[in-house]
Design an enzyme around this catalytic site. Structure first.
Site, PDB file in Angstrom:
ATOM      1  N   HIS A   1       0.838  -1.207   0.000  1.00 54.72           N
ATOM      2  CA  HIS A   1       0.000   0.000   0.000  1.00 54.72           C
ATOM      3  C   HIS A   1       0.873   1.258   0.000  1.00 54.72           C
ATOM      4  O   HIS A   1       0.695   2.149  -0.835  1.00 54.72           O
ATOM      5  CB  HIS A   1      -0.906  -0.047   1.242  1.00 54.72           C
ATOM      6  CG  HIS A   1      -1.794   1.134   1.436  1.00 54.72           C
ATOM      7  ND1 HIS A   1      -3.167   1.077   1.279  1.00 54.72           N
ATOM      8  CD2 HIS A   1      -1.522   2.411   1.807  1.00 54.72           C
ATOM      9  CE1 HIS A   1      -3.681   2.266   1.530  1.00 54.72           C
ATOM     10  NE2 HIS A   1      -2.704   3.104   1.860  1.00 54.72           N
ATOM     11  N   GLU A   2       1.830   1.320   0.909  1.00 50.86           N
ATOM     12  CA  GLU A   2       2.649   2.530   1.020  1.00 50.86           C
ATOM     13  C   GLU A   2       3.523   2.724  -0.221  1.00 50.86           C
ATOM     14  O   GLU A   2       3.728   3.848  -0.673  1.00 50.86           O
ATOM     15  CB  GLU A   2       3.512   2.494   2.288  1.00 50.86           C
ATOM     16  CG  GLU A   2       2.722   2.471   3.598  1.00 50.86           C
ATOM     17  CD  GLU A   2       1.697   3.588   3.736  1.00 50.86           C
ATOM     18  OE1 GLU A   2       1.831   4.625   3.073  1.00 50.86           O
ATOM     19  OE2 GLU A   2       0.740   3.398   4.501  1.00 50.86           O
TER      20      GLU A   2
ATOM     21  N   HIS B   1       1.513   4.226  -2.976  1.00 47.38           N
ATOM     22  CA  HIS B   1       1.487   5.694  -2.829  1.00 47.38           C
ATOM     23  C   HIS B   1       2.754   6.282  -3.449  1.00 47.38           C
ATOM     24  O   HIS B   1       2.688   7.210  -4.248  1.00 47.38           O
ATOM     25  CB  HIS B   1       1.461   6.087  -1.347  1.00 47.38           C
ATOM     26  CG  HIS B   1       0.097   6.035  -0.709  1.00 47.38           C
ATOM     27  ND1 HIS B   1      -1.046   6.471  -1.329  1.00 47.38           N
ATOM     28  CD2 HIS B   1      -0.296   5.611   0.522  1.00 47.38           C
ATOM     29  CE1 HIS B   1      -2.078   6.317  -0.523  1.00 47.38           C
ATOM     30  NE2 HIS B   1      -1.659   5.793   0.614  1.00 47.38           N
TER      31      HIS B   1
ATOM     32  N   HIS C   1      -5.670   6.980  -2.652  1.00 49.75           N
ATOM     33  CA  HIS C   1      -6.603   5.941  -2.189  1.00 49.75           C
ATOM     34  C   HIS C   1      -7.729   5.751  -3.215  1.00 49.75           C
ATOM     35  O   HIS C   1      -8.085   6.686  -3.927  1.00 49.75           O
ATOM     36  CB  HIS C   1      -7.175   6.323  -0.824  1.00 49.75           C
ATOM     37  CG  HIS C   1      -6.129   6.320   0.256  1.00 49.75           C
ATOM     38  ND1 HIS C   1      -5.869   7.401   1.063  1.00 49.75           N
ATOM     39  CD2 HIS C   1      -5.265   5.352   0.638  1.00 49.75           C
ATOM     40  CE1 HIS C   1      -4.891   7.102   1.903  1.00 49.75           C
ATOM     41  NE2 HIS C   1      -4.496   5.860   1.655  1.00 49.75           N
TER      42      HIS C   1
ATOM     43  N   TYR D   1      -9.900   2.377   1.725  1.00 45.13           N
ATOM     44  CA  TYR D   1     -10.145   2.439   3.168  1.00 45.13           C
ATOM     45  C   TYR D   1     -11.024   1.255   3.590  1.00 45.13           C
ATOM     46  O   TYR D   1     -11.826   0.765   2.794  1.00 45.13           O
ATOM     47  CB  TYR D   1     -10.952   3.691   3.522  1.00 45.13           C
ATOM     48  CG  TYR D   1     -10.209   5.003   3.627  1.00 45.13           C
ATOM     49  CD1 TYR D   1      -8.839   5.092   3.508  1.00 45.13           C
ATOM     50  CD2 TYR D   1     -10.920   6.176   3.872  1.00 45.13           C
ATOM     51  CE1 TYR D   1      -8.200   6.315   3.629  1.00 45.13           C
ATOM     52  CE2 TYR D   1     -10.287   7.396   3.982  1.00 45.13           C
ATOM     53  CZ  TYR D   1      -8.931   7.462   3.853  1.00 45.13           C
ATOM     54  OH  TYR D   1      -8.307   8.669   3.966  1.00 45.13           O
TER      55      TYR D   1
END
Lengths: 636, 43
Positions: free
Chosen positions: A89-90, A93, A99, A148
């Site tokens: 996930h990071e 980014h 997101h 999320y």
């Protein structure tokens, strides 16, 4: 994010900062492997490139979006963030992804319940104009690793996000692996056409059988079938969900004599890394003695010779169900994988079948725990189970504990147990990283979203009574008995009470044919502990302590010597043995301009001197010639 | 058979990225993002 300035090169330089926990280091490297398998993004240790990602243990889990052109770009994997999907996930980014629910069209797919959001946190639910964010024509993705969870930033336990399709309420926020859409967008954004580690996936649904070929040097052929009367009743890819379709390859051992063979060869494959993992499902409905041999046919670089190497003989294949096999290959030249079915002794009514082959340049799991009739176990009164005992490559004996007593949470724990090698092993057990994976049995490895968690044995970890947690089980464990009556000691377990939810387990292909596969790897990651690098007299810290890098340079060891890696920006850099000198593109321009001016001036002087000398010479010559010249017929 | 004790690697806290950052009192953009100037302006 829109803007080419934010894109990284396909190979991203990284630094794992000393602050990182050991488990986090191993997990980050595993996350990199998922990028290497599913995209063209690769990672390499930083070696002075102008921009790089420094992963460190900061406060929390966070990243910037896209390349920031700041030289060092920090990405924090703090406490509790050392999970593979969190790292994925990071890094998404960092590669330029926002997101999922920030998309301009998100209100078509989710509703935000504003009065359930913690006061002041409403801005976290902003969404963006399509001038800022590009969804790349990919549908809204509830299963994205970038979405999320349903209770994100909630002031209670009620959902803050409600999916317009109710079935996806428990899908959002799952952090298992990249979804298909995550992979699609990543590959589109970075113009990927291949990956570093993926080689082949074949479910035999197409008649070309993925370019596999039958050999002429055998007694029978493999047949492409959708069912066999003696089994299997269906293929593994679809598992009977599409009757009449869904194919596999079958060697009918009942139609040939003992010793007969059938050979199926893959198309030619080109390795990049020199190690491969072959994974496939095998079904035996033939004789107990039927066997499958796996070879590699390797071609030399000169294309003149080819060598056939037996890699594995699979015998005693259980009959009546599909079985998962992993085979480690080490091909360094172009090669084919060869499947040889061999008719054994004894009666056969069916034969051998193979399906869902995947070949990738990744490491195979060390052990597979195959759990049959899984749905019955979920309903049983005592829902806790221990795996069979396994040995790690270093020789540590261990078991996995699967806890189904706290449904809908499914727990998974790792226990060291007493074993045959205990006298020769180091105690407390140091830096063994345990990776537990519940396999998503989707046919194509690139589309799998297996759930994976890792923990690492810290030899300094103690428990209440002062004992070391990972000390020898015969010292700190409890006595237990195997079903065969053998006594042994089992140490305390450490793991994940909510490894995954029951709902998640029922999704995708985690349970297929009522079988669940738990893949286990226990590997020594001591080498990732840079502070403990073995050196004859000094450790890394000592060497670097006496070798100071200026201007925020980082000291590293290169061939046993301390060296500085200097900071740099888009148009500036530090250089010199200790990063003591500063350079910039401006300096380069000044040097280039002054050099050009100097050369021009020199050339001008040479030209002027030459012209002067030439003129002087030609002025003198006519006067000397005119003395004895008689002009005749001058105008004739 | 005595059952050995089992321990949770997260000390019983089953937290997602955003819960971890929230518990630490971090006030990051969308919970886990650090913005550059252009992004901040757009946001």
């Amino acid at each position: 994010i829109i803007g080419e300035r934010y894109r990284w090169p396909h190979t991203i330089p990284y630094v794992l900062d000393d602050s990182l926990e050991m488990n986090a280091r191993g997990v980050i490297l595993k996350a990199f492997e998922r990028y290497r398998l599913k995209s063209c993004i690769d990672f390499k240790p930083w070696s002075g490139e102008p921009n790089y990602i420094s992963v460190f243990k900061g406060n929390g889990c966070w990243s910037s979006v896209g390349k920031q052109l700041t030289g060092i770009q920090e990405l924090s994997i703090g406490e509790g963030c050392d999970k593979i999907a969190t790292v994925q996930h990071e890094f998404l980014h960092a590669l330029g992804f926002w997101h999922e629910q920030s998309r301009s069209d998100r209100n078509d797919y989710v509703s935000i319940i504003w009065n359930r959001i913690i006061s002041g946190k409403e801005r976290n639910f902003d969404f963006y104009d399509d001038q800022v964010i590009d969804s790349m024509n990919v549908p809204y993705d509830y299963s994205s690793v970038m979405h999320y969870g349903k209770t994100a930033f909630g002031n209670g336990s009620e959902p803050t996000i409600i999916t317009r399709v109710p079935d996806f309420m428990d899908v959002i926020g799952q952090r298992m692996d990249f979804s298909d859409s995550d992979v699609l967008k990543l590959n589109q954004l970075y113009n990927c056409s291949s990956s570093l580690s993926f080689m082949e996936s074949c479910d035999f649904e197409l008649g070309n059988v993925c370019g596999m070929i039958q050999s002429s040097a055998d007694s029978a052929d493999w047949q492409r079938l959708s069912e066999v009367s003696e089994g299997p009743e269906s293929d593994h890819s679809n598992m009977g969900r599409c009757r009449g379709s869904g194919f596999f390859m079958h060697f009918n051992s009942s139609s040939v004599n003992e010793g007969a063979t059938a050979i199926l060869e893959s198309r030619i494959l080109y390795p990049k890394r020199g190690f491969q993992c072959l994974q496939f499902f095998l079904y035996n409905s033939g004789s107990e003695d039927d066997q499958l041999n796996i070879y590699i046919r390797e071609y030399s670089t000169a294309h003149l010779s080819r060598t056939l190497t037996l890699v594995e003989q699979i015998k005693d294949i259980p009959s009546g169900s599909w079985q998962l096999y992993h085979i480690t290959l080490n091909a360094t030249n172009k090669f084919r994988v060869v499947f040889e079915g061999v008719r054994g002794a004894g009666a056969s009514l069916g034969g051998l079948s193979i399906d869902d082959i995947n070949l990738s340049e990744t490491r195979c799991p060390h052990h597979v725990w195959h759990i049959r009739n899984f749905t019955q176990l979920i309903g049983s009164p005592n829902g806790s189970f221990y795996s069979p005992p396994f040995y790690s490559s270093k020789g540590y004996a261990f078991q996995i504990y699967l806890n189904l007593d706290s449904l809908p949470k499914i727990g998974m724990y790792f226990h060291l147990i007493s074993g045959a090698n205990d006298d020769q092993l180091e105690w407390p057990c140091p830096w063994q990283q345990v990776t537990i994976t519940i396999l998503d049995q989707t046919p194509d490895i690139r589309q799998r979203m297996s759930k994976q968690q890792s923990l690492t044995t810290d030899p300094f970890l103690t428990i209440d009574n002062g004992n070391y947690f990972w000390d020898r089980p015969s010292k700190v464990g409890a006595q237990v008995i195997f079903p065969n009556g053998t006594q042994f000691q089992r140490g305390r377990g450490r793991g994940f009470p909510n490894f995954m939810s029951q709902e998640m387990l029922k999704s995708r292909d985690f349970i297929k044919g009522d079988d669940v596969y738990i893949l286990l790897t226990v590997e020594d990651i001591s080498h990732l502990n840079t502070q403990n690098d073995p050196l004859p007299t000094l450790n890394v810290n000592d060497l670097c302590a006496s070798f100071r890098c200026e201007n925020d340079g980082i000291c590293i060891l290169q061939n046993g010597k301390a060296e500085c890696r200097c900071r740099s920006g888009d148009d500036w850099w530090y250089m010199g043995e200790r990063c003591e000198k500063r350079g910039s593109t401006r300096d380069t321009i000044v040097i280039a301009t002054s050099s050009t001016a100097a050369v021009f001036a020199l050339m001008l002087i040479i030209t002027l001197v030459s012209v002067y000398c030439t003129r002087k010479k030609y002025r003198k010559e006519p006067s000397s010639r005119t003395v004895n010249t008689i002009m005749e017929n001058q105008y004739a | 058979m005595p059952t050995p004790e089992i321990f949770d690697v997260d000390n019983g806290l089953d937290r997602d990225i955003f819960d971890i950052n929230e518990d630490l009192g971090l006030d990051l953009f969308e919970g886990d993002i650090i913005l550059d100037e252009i992004q901040e302006r757009n946001a």
